[in-house]
Design an enzyme around this catalytic site. Structure first.
Site, PDB file in Angstrom:
ATOM      1  N   SER A 147       0.856  -1.187   0.000  1.00  0.00           N
ATOM      2  CA  SER A 147       0.000   0.000   0.000  1.00  0.00           C
ATOM      3  C   SER A 147       0.892   1.238   0.000  1.00  0.00           C
ATOM      4  O   SER A 147       2.004   1.202   0.526  1.00  0.00           O
ATOM      5  CB  SER A 147      -0.878   0.015   1.255  1.00  0.00           C
ATOM      6  OG  SER A 147      -1.525   1.259   1.419  1.00  0.00           O
ATOM      7  N   TYR A 159      -2.014  -0.916  10.255  1.00  0.00           N
ATOM      8  CA  TYR A 159      -2.095  -1.209   8.825  1.00  0.00           C
ATOM      9  C   TYR A 159      -0.853  -0.701   8.095  1.00  0.00           C
ATOM     10  O   TYR A 159      -0.252  -1.410   7.293  1.00  0.00           O
ATOM     11  CB  TYR A 159      -3.357  -0.587   8.230  1.00  0.00           C
ATOM     12  CG  TYR A 159      -3.499  -0.800   6.746  1.00  0.00           C
ATOM     13  CD1 TYR A 159      -4.003  -1.995   6.244  1.00  0.00           C
ATOM     14  CD2 TYR A 159      -3.126   0.195   5.850  1.00  0.00           C
ATOM     15  CE1 TYR A 159      -4.128  -2.194   4.884  1.00  0.00           C
ATOM     16  CE2 TYR A 159      -3.247   0.003   4.481  1.00  0.00           C
ATOM     17  CZ  TYR A 159      -3.751  -1.192   4.004  1.00  0.00           C
ATOM     18  OH  TYR A 159      -3.872  -1.398   2.645  1.00  0.00           O
TER      19      TYR A 159
END
Length: 192
Positions: free
Chosen positions: A136, A149
C-alpha cells in the site's frame, strides 16, 4: 489474465465469494475455480494448493492480496490531543489494543508470508514463475489513524524486497504493488 488464457484460482475465506468471482471469470470463457482458504492457517493453504494443483496444474503466478485493517488497530484522532487522553469516546495511541494490532499485522504480513511458503514450492525448478504482493502507499506515506495497517504494509514491502533477493537464484521473480488511496466500502469511515 483470463483473457490471455490463464487458468485462475480464486482463494477466499468466504467460499461463496470465491466461487462468485470464479464464475465471473468463467463467464468470460476462461478457466477458473473458487477455493475456500484461510491465509492464516497453513493446513488450509496446503489443502487449497493441493486442489489448485489437481484441478489446474502447478502455480505459475501467486498474487498475495489478503489484507485489511481493524478498528482496534486504529486511533480515533489524527493527532494526539493530550487534553483528551482520558476521553472514553476516543482511542488514543496509548489505548491501541495489542490484539487488534496483532490481527492487522497477521492478516497483512503473515497473510502474505504463509501463502508464499506454500505456493512457491510449486514454482521451484520451473521458469517464468512470479509472486506479486499487494502492499500500500500507506507503507511509504502512512495515513493518520491507522498505524497497524501502515506498519504491516511496510513489512510486506520490506518482505517483498527480501524475498526477491532470496528467490532470485531459484528463478522466481517477486514484486509488489502499492495501490494509492481510494474509497472502498471497507475504508470509507477512515478516509471520510
Amino acid at each position: 489474465m483470463a483473457k490471455n488464457g490463464a487458468k485462475i484460482a480464486i482463494l477466499d475465506l468466504n467460499p461463496v465469494a470465491a466461487e462468485a468471482a470464479a464464475q465471473q471469470i468463467r463467464d468470460l470463457g476462461a478457466t477458473a475455480i473458487g477455493v475456500a482458504c484461510n491465509v492464516l492457517q497453513r493446513e488450509s493453504l496446503e489443502a487449497a494448493a493441493a486442489q489448485v494443483l489437481a484441478e489446474l496444474g502447478p502455480c505459475d503466478l501467486l498474487l498475495n492480496g489478503a489484507g485489511g485493517n481493524h478498528p482496534k488497530g486504529t486511533t480515533g484522532q489524527e493527532f494526539l490531543d493530550v487534553d483528551r487522553l482520558d476521553d472514553p469516546e476516543l482511542t488514543s495511541f496509548f489505548d491501541l489494543d495489542p490484539a487488534g494490532v496483532e490481527f492487522v499485522f497477521n492478516l497483512n504480513f503473515l497473510g502474505t508470508l504463509l501463502p508464499t511458503q506454500v505456493f512457491a514450492r510449486q514454482m521451484l525448478g520451473r521458469s517464468g514463475c512470479s509472486i506479486v504482493n499487494v502492499s500500500s502507499m500507506s507503507a511509504f506515506c502512512p495515513l493518520t489513524k491507522i498505524p497497524a495497517y501502515s506498519a504491516a504494509k511496510a513489512a510486506v514491502s520490506n518482505f517483498t524486497q527480501w524475498l526477491a533477493v532470496h528467490f532470485s537464484k531459484a528463478g522466481i521473480r517477486v514484486n509488489a504493488l502499492a495501490p494509492g488511496f481510494f474509497l472502498t466500502q471497507q475504508n470509507h469511515k477512515i478516509i471520510d
